[in-house]
Design an enzyme around this catalytic site. Structure first.
Site, short mmCIF file in Angstrom:
data_model
loop_
_atom_site.label_atom_id
_atom_site.label_comp_id
_atom_site.label_asym_id
_atom_site.label_seq_id
_atom_site.Cartn_x
_atom_site.Cartn_y
_atom_site.Cartn_z
N LEU A 95 -2.76 1.98 -1.11
CA LEU A 95 -1.69 2.54 -0.28
C LEU A 95 -1.20 0.82 0.06
O LEU A 95 -1.88 0.66 -0.37
CB LEU A 95 -0.73 3.45 0.57
CG LEU A 95 -1.10 4.73 0.46
CD1 LEU A 95 -0.52 5.14 1.39
CD2 LEU A 95 -0.75 5.67 -1.31
N GLY A 140 -6.45 5.34 0.41
CA GLY A 140 -5.83 6.11 -1.15
C GLY A 140 -6.32 5.76 -2.43
O GLY A 140 -5.82 7.05 -2.91
C1 LIG Z 1 -1.09 12.14 16.24
C2 LIG Z 1 -1.51 11.20 15.57
C3 LIG Z 1 -0.43 10.35 14.49
C4 LIG Z 1 -0.57 11.31 13.21
C5 LIG Z 1 1.01 9.74 12.22
C6 LIG Z 1 0.08 10.16 11.22
C7 LIG Z 1 0.79 9.21 9.56
C8 LIG Z 1 0.38 8.16 10.05
C9 LIG Z 1 -0.07 8.25 8.56
C10 LIG Z 1 -0.20 6.64 8.28
C11 LIG Z 1 -1.25 6.05 7.04
C12 LIG Z 1 -0.92 5.54 6.02
C13 LIG Z 1 -2.07 5.84 4.72
C14 LIG Z 1 -2.92 4.97 4.17
C15 LIG Z 1 -3.65 4.55 3.11
C16 LIG Z 1 -3.56 3.59 2.91
O1 LIG Z 1 -4.36 4.09 1.34
S1 LIG Z 1 -3.47 2.12 3.31
C17 LIG Z 1 -4.25 1.09 2.49
C18 LIG Z 1 -6.05 1.27 2.79
N1 LIG Z 1 -6.28 -0.42 1.87
C19 LIG Z 1 -7.49 -1.71 1.66
O2 LIG Z 1 -7.50 -1.51 3.20
C20 LIG Z 1 -7.72 -2.30 1.31
C21 LIG Z 1 -7.22 -3.86 1.29
N2 LIG Z 1 -8.31 -4.43 -0.12
C22 LIG Z 1 -8.94 -4.19 -0.24
O3 LIG Z 1 -10.29 -4.15 0.70
C23 LIG Z 1 -9.76 -5.52 -1.18
O4 LIG Z 1 -8.18 -6.28 -1.77
C24 LIG Z 1 -9.94 -5.20 -2.04
C25 LIG Z 1 -11.41 -4.65 -1.97
C26 LIG Z 1 -9.33 -3.88 -2.55
C27 LIG Z 1 -10.28 -5.95 -3.52
O5 LIG Z 1 -10.49 -7.03 -2.90
P1 LIG Z 1 -10.38 -8.39 -3.95
O6 LIG Z 1 -10.97 -8.38 -5.11
O7 LIG Z 1 -11.31 -9.35 -3.59
O8 LIG Z 1 -8.92 -8.55 -3.87
P2 LIG Z 1 -8.49 -9.40 -2.58
O9 LIG Z 1 -8.09 -10.79 -2.88
O10 LIG Z 1 -9.04 -8.64 -1.77
O11 LIG Z 1 -6.59 -9.52 -2.63
C28 LIG Z 1 -5.35 -9.65 -3.94
C29 LIG Z 1 -4.11 -9.67 -3.77
O12 LIG Z 1 -3.79 -7.89 -2.90
C30 LIG Z 1 -3.85 -7.70 -2.17
N3 LIG Z 1 -3.39 -6.65 -2.19
C31 LIG Z 1 -5.07 -6.22 -1.49
N4 LIG Z 1 -5.28 -4.36 -1.17
C32 LIG Z 1 -3.90 -4.38 -0.88
C33 LIG Z 1 -3.27 -3.35 -0.55
N5 LIG Z 1 -3.80 -1.68 -0.27
N6 LIG Z 1 -1.67 -3.05 -0.33
C34 LIG Z 1 -0.93 -4.87 -1.12
N7 LIG Z 1 -1.64 -5.51 -1.41
C35 LIG Z 1 -3.16 -5.29 -1.90
C36 LIG Z 1 -4.52 -8.86 -1.38
O13 LIG Z 1 -3.41 -8.96 0.09
C37 LIG Z 1 -4.29 -9.45 -2.36
O14 LIG Z 1 -2.53 -10.68 -1.97
P3 LIG Z 1 -2.46 -11.91 -2.26
O15 LIG Z 1 -2.78 -12.15 -3.23
O16 LIG Z 1 -3.83 -13.02 -0.73
O17 LIG Z 1 -0.70 -12.32 -2.24
#
Ligand SMILES: CCCCCCCCCCCC/C=C/CC(=O)SCCNC(=O)CCNC(=O)[C@H](O)C(C)(C)COP(=O)(O)OP(=O)(O)OC[C@H]1O[C@@H](n2cnc3c(N)ncnc32)[C@H](O)[C@@H]1OP(=O)(O)O
Length: 289
Positions: A95, A140
């Site tokens: 996400l 996600g």
């Molecule tokens: C009582 C209980 C109550 C319960 C309530 C429940 C309800 C609440 C529910 C809430 C749940 C919400 C669920 C969420 C699910 C998700 O999917 S959250 C997203 C999780 N994703 C991650 O953790 C991935 C993060 N990213 C990475 O680890 C790395 O980027 C990568 C391995 C994918 C790639 O690495 P690399 O190739 O080195 O690229 P980067 O330099 O890291 O990234 C490039 C660029 O992209 C941006 N970015 C990375 N991931 C995301 C993302 N998911 N969303 C938006 N942007 C992302 C990163 O910041 C870099 O940006 P810049 O170039 O610096 O601007």
């Protein structure tokens, strides 16, 4: 409202394009962030996510993904879809964190509704879904793969897959958890969810998050051969069986969609959660520097 209008427009434009290209045999339709090609074995479409840099599931990307699936479901000649990525080394970063950070409650609600919509459509699809996981697949991204009937992953130790929400200071919702339990069993899911484990390929295979590992350059050919095997099963019996296995899990969300949107919105709006997301985003930035 604007998104609903965009969706109608895209569906309409897409179907015109699809019809025109069908004349040439192989068909292809594309939104900005999703490319669908129906070349190769009859009845199979390849859907490629292309939302660089990391295929994060922004609202626009979710909408285009859902529309593309809807179109394939409506095309009776399509029986199977291979889901993969066009972004090198990334299947999907999950996400889009920027849709869940620093926005207003109405935006969170709209976003979550679209996340639910895509999940319901993927998880309950009558088509055979095979994921060709050709890169990192956290949260996600893993969810997309888990919706498929079979998961082929590139055997590259740089890539990891899993539901890592707890590492971000957020909580995987019950329907992510249900699908994880359905796939890897209660004990493994409980441990992996609490620890936010991102499994490297060999461990993902061992625990059952993926079904098969192949060298990176064989991911697509393997996904095609898996698809051929599944295509050999009569659709009606396979579909009824899939429905029997998945219906209770999908119904569990369907019966409480509104409450789930409310829960998400109030959870993600909390100052403490926004702070956690802020810290996580900073960490991602610092990784680069
Ligand atoms: C009582 C209980 C109550 C319960 C309530 C429940 C309800 C609440 C529910 C809430 C749940 C919400 C669920 C969420 C699910 C998700 O999917 S959250 C997203 C999780 N994703 C991650 O953790 C991935 C993060 N990213 C990475 O680890 C790395 O980027 C990568 C391995 C994918 C790639 O690495 P690399 O190739 O080195 O690229 P980067 O330099 O890291 O990234 C490039 C660029 O992209 C941006 N970015 C990375 N991931 C995301 C993302 N998911 N969303 C938006 N942007 C992302 C990163 O910041 C870099 O940006 P810049 O170039 O610096 O601007």
């Amino acid at each position: 409202m604007a998104l609903a209008a965009a969706r109608r427009l895209l569906l309409h434009a897409g179907s015109r394009l699809g019809r025109r290209e069908a004349v040439d045999g192989a068909r292809r339709f594309a939104n900005k962030r999703v490319l669908v090609e129906t070349e190769g074995p009859a009845g199979v479409a390849v859907m490629k996510l292309r939302n660089p840099p990391v295929n994060s599931l922004s609202l626009e990307c979710l909408t285009e993904f859902t529309i593309s699936l809807e179109k394939l479901e409506n095309d009776k000649s399509i029986r199977g879809v291979i889901l993969t990525s066009e972004c090198p080394g990334i299947f999907s970063a999950g996400l889009d964190l920027l849709e869940m950070y620093g926005r207003n409650p109405a935006h969170y609600a709209e976003y979550w509704k679209n996340v639910q919509e895509l999940w319901l459509r993927l998880y309950t699809s009558n088509m055979i879904l095979v994921s060709a996981i050709n890169g990192a697949s956290p949260a996600g991204g893993c969810l997309l793969a888990l919706c498929c009937d079979y998961r082929v992953m590139a055997d590259n130790p740089k890539y990891t897959i899993g539901l890592n929400e707890s590492l971000l200071g957020i909580v995987a919702p019950f329907w992510f958890k249900d699908m994880y339990v359905n796939t890897i069993g209660h004990r493994e899911a409980e441990r992996a969810l609490q620890l936010g484990t991102l499994f490297p390929p060999a461990e993902a295979l061992k625990v059952g998050v993926v079904d098969e590992l192949v060298p990176e350059d064989k991911v697509h050919s393997k996904a095609r051969s898996v698809m051929a095997k599944w295509l050999a099963i009569p659709d009606h019996s396979r579909q009824l069986t899939k429905n029997m296995m998945r219906k209770a899990t999908a119904d569990n969300l369907i019966k409480q969609r509104e409450a789930d949107i409310q829960n998400f919105t109030s959870f993600i709006s909390k100052d403490s959660i926004q702070k956690s997301l802020h810290m996580y985003l900073e960490k991602l930035k610092q990784k680069k520097g």
